[in-house]
Design an enzyme around this catalytic site. Structure first.
Site, PDB file in Angstrom:
ATOM      1  CB  CYS A   1      -0.886   0.003   1.244  1.00  0.00           C
ATOM      2  SG  CYS A   1       0.068   0.087   2.754  1.00  0.00           S
TER       3      CYS A   1
ATOM      4  CG  HIS B   1       4.715  -9.595   8.922  1.00  0.00           C
ATOM      5  ND1 HIS B   1       3.911  -9.250   9.960  1.00  0.00           N
ATOM      6  CD2 HIS B   1       5.240 -10.792   9.246  1.00  0.00           C
ATOM      7  CE1 HIS B   1       3.957 -10.192  10.871  1.00  0.00           C
ATOM      8  NE2 HIS B   1       4.744 -11.138  10.461  1.00  0.00           N
TER       9      HIS B   1
ATOM     10  CG  HIS C   1      -1.342  -4.196  14.795  1.00  0.00           C
ATOM     11  ND1 HIS C   1      -0.669  -3.078  14.343  1.00  0.00           N
ATOM     12  CD2 HIS C   1      -1.395  -5.043  13.748  1.00  0.00           C
ATOM     13  CE1 HIS C   1      -0.343  -3.258  13.075  1.00  0.00           C
ATOM     14  NE2 HIS C   1      -0.774  -4.438  12.691  1.00  0.00           N
TER      15      HIS C   1
ATOM     16  CD  GLU D   1      -2.550   1.389  12.655  1.00  0.00           C
ATOM     17  OE1 GLU D   1      -2.437   0.618  11.693  1.00  0.00           O
ATOM     18  OE2 GLU D   1      -3.589   2.048  12.873  1.00  0.00           O
TER      19      GLU D   1
ATOM     20  CB  THR E   1      -5.055   2.241   9.454  1.00  0.00           C
ATOM     21  OG1 THR E   1      -4.004   1.303   9.687  1.00  0.00           O
ATOM     22  CG2 THR E   1      -4.638   3.607   9.921  1.00  0.00           C
TER      23      THR E   1
ATOM     24  CB  CYS F   1      -6.178   3.010   5.806  1.00  0.00           C
ATOM     25  SG  CYS F   1      -5.404   2.951   4.204  1.00  0.00           S
TER      26      CYS F   1
ATOM     27  CB  SER G   1       1.439 -11.579   5.616  1.00  0.00           C
ATOM     28  OG  SER G   1       0.396 -10.793   5.121  1.00  0.00           O
TER      29      SER G   1
ATOM     30  CG  ASN H   1      -2.121  -8.041   4.421  1.00  0.00           C
ATOM     31  OD1 ASN H   1      -2.192  -8.135   3.213  1.00  0.00           O
ATOM     32  ND2 ASN H   1      -0.974  -7.823   5.051  1.00  0.00           N
TER      33      ASN H   1
HETATM   34 FE1  F3S Z   1      -1.021   1.309   4.336  1.00  0.00          FE
HETATM   35 FE2  F3S Z   1      -0.980   3.579   5.594  1.00  0.00          FE
HETATM   36 FE3  F3S Z   1      -3.232   2.501   4.925  1.00  0.00          FE
HETATM   37  S1  F3S Z   1       0.384   1.881   5.930  1.00  0.00           S
HETATM   38  S2  F3S Z   1      -2.881   0.314   4.999  1.00  0.00           S
HETATM   39  S3  F3S Z   1      -1.710   3.280   3.529  1.00  0.00           S
HETATM   40  S4  F3S Z   1      -2.759   3.474   6.849  1.00  0.00           S
END
Ligand code: F3S
Length: 284
Positions: A12, A42, A127, A129, A167, A195, A223, A225
């Site tokens: 991303c 990761h 996490h 974050e 996010t 996000c 990972s 995700n």
């Molecule tokens: Fe990536 Fe930033 Fe969104 S790290 S998942 S663009 S909050």
């Protein structure tokens, strides 16, 4: 054979920015010792490549405190405010690659808690974050991930509450937990800080998986995700394969298919994706 590569496959914006920052600093600061605070992403392949170029990973706050020179790069997840303070105190150069979307949450949390609000973070307390976000609050913080935790939550009497989100949290679950809290707490301000990058990647992967004969999901086996991406694709296409690199691809499985879709998790580098894309495109 037709190969369809997802536009959202791989890094991303925030992760790409952080990885580019490390490589940029390696070139810029020849001869200086460069560290990342935690692995930058990761993905073992990327971390190993950085190590070959002299970039070391700092694994703990203790390790950081003992550092007396060098450059420390903060990864996209961000860090608590006290980490910046340690770096400043020790005279270490800090290159902050915190994703701007995460940085925005830090600013909200700092401002709202300064104004006396109790902060609620919807997310996973373990996490990094979320640990980082928590570390920008000046006073009370509660982290809520489950329905039970939302039901149990009660802020200190008379305190206003400000809710933010990790996010990558699921939007529907966020909405549901906010509803539970809003019913019991009178003064609540809610900031949806989710996000869209993860969601967009999942939506595109599902759409492609529905239309192809076979689907390849590339990503590190640890990972989360990528695992989620695999589940989504697997539901839409029964011929879905989870690979880490090209080496894991079983060529026999793709022999009789006409169309193949490819997507990749947020920590999968472009070169690994391209390698798979080229191989499939040329050999079938
Ligand atoms: Fe990536 Fe930033 Fe969104 S790290 S998942 S663009 S909050």
């Amino acid at each position: 054979m037709e190969v369809r590569l997802a536009k959202t496959a791989g890094f991303c914006f925030g992760v790409k920015r952080a990885v580019d920052t490390v490589y940029g600093q390696v070139e810029l600061r020849e001869g200086e010792k460069i560290y990342t605070y935690g692995p930058i992403i990761h993905n073992d392949e990327v971390v190993k490549d950085m190590k070959r170029r002299g970039v070391e990973v700092i694994h703990s706050e203790e390790e950081l405190k003992n550092l007396t020179s060098g450059v420390v790069i903060i990864r996209s997840h961000g860090v608590p405010k006290r980490i910046h303070t340690i770096l400043e105190k020790n005279g270490i150069t800090c290159v902050d690659a915190t994703c701007p979307f995460v940085k925005k949450i830090h600013r909200i949390v700092e401002k709202e808690s300064k104004a006396g609000k109790h902060i609620v973070i919807i997310g996973d307390a373990k996490h990094p974050e979320v640990e980082g976000i928590r570390g920008w609050a000046e006073s009370g913080v509660t982290i809520i991930k489950t329905e039970e935790e939302a039901n149990e939550f009660l802020p200190p009497c008379g305190t206003e509450v400000c809710i933010v989100s990790q996010t990558t949290f699921n939007y529907n679950k966020f909405k549901y937990l906010v509803e539970i809290i809003s019913k019991k707490v009178y003064n609540v301000s809610v900031l949806n800080t989710i996000c869209n990058a993860t969601k967009e990647r999942q939506v595109e992967a599902e759409a492609i998986a529905k239309e192809v004969d076979a689907m390849i999901v590339i990503g590190d086996k640890h990972s989360s995700n990528t695992q989620k991406l695999f589940e989504i694709c697997d539901r839409a296409c029964s011929n879905t394969y989870y690979i880490q690199t090209l080496e894991d691809l079983n060529v026999n499985q793709l022999k009789s298919v006409q169309t193949v879709g490819i997507t990749a998790g947020a920590s999968t580098p472009k070169n690994i994706i391209e390698e798979v894309q080229n191989y499939v495109g040329i050999n079938f």
